[in-house]
Design an enzyme around this catalytic site. Sequence first.
Site: not given
Ligand code: ASP
Length: 334
Positions: A12, A54, A85-86
């Site tokens: 993100t 991710s 974050t995932d």
């Molecule tokens: N879908 C995103 C990822 O994990 C979520 C994030 O980065 O917060 O790449």
Amino acid sequence: MKQILMIGTGGTIASEVTDAGLTPGLTSEEFLEYIPAVKDLCQVECLQLFNIDSTNMTPDHWLGIVGAIRENYDRYDGFVISHGTDTMAYTAAALSYLIQDCPKPIILTGAQKPIHMDGTDSKTNLLDSFAVACDGRMAGVMIVFGGNVILGTRARKTYTKSFGAFSSINYPVLGMVQDGRLIPYIQPQVKPGGPVFYDKLNSKVSLVKLIPGISPVYLSFALTESDAVIVESFGVGGVPAGDKGGFYDRIRAACALGKIVAMTTQVQNEGSDLAVYNVGHSLKNDLGVLESYDMTIEAVVAKLMWALGVTQDNEEVAKLFYTPVAGDMLCLPE
Ligand code: ASP
């Protein structure tokens, strides 16, 4: 001034708004322009390894990150990795096994909102990460996010939207970052002689989560397809019908074929204790099922991939599994 290597991987934090949803697109050089204050902290060089959500991260990407750190290790005082974050907690766990006893900080960070959006958490998370990377008191793999510094083997994403997205499981946070300054509570112990790098993983590891009434057929499939299966059981641990059911029979047959089976719990806090109930007792005593105790599921997944990459001897895998690495395990078996 400290020299820090910023490794971009996507997420993100690097995302742009598109008709098909947020998509990673910005390079780390581009998003560093949003935090000019970083120049007062350190000299940053950027390496864009990939730019992915991710969700698409695989063990090969983890090895790519390790390779980049290994190649550049001597030239930098620390490493900041921007990451979605995932699956960040899995990457943090994997790096903790693949780069052990590292005296330099390796920090993963990301954001819940892209860096160009109003009210984004990206800038604070990045500046906090650089502050910890330059501080000199922290070593090894960590996640810096939402003001918390979390040990790499203990992190889990526990909120899908809030800025404090990560929790430290069965372990205190290592510290906080307030107004750009690290307040350390615990300094990770690093054995002298490191870092020790590993460059192999066996990704044939799977996870089966039990639900009430689940058929053991699902476990059969996982056991056929994998070298190691983690069973995410209820409470302190066990399988339906204990040693008289289809789960036990399948695990016994798989262990006889040389597969590894590890038990963990779907309860987030306090870990497993297979010996307590009849439904778990003989799994460990009679079949040699490994027990995860207080390790996070993310750590168990990564530790088995790493251990199976180090050796094909199941006794050695068990020894590695029960040897604490980077603070991953405190409740040691007697
Ligand atoms: N879908 C995103 C990822 O994990 C979520 C994030 O980065 O917060 O790449």
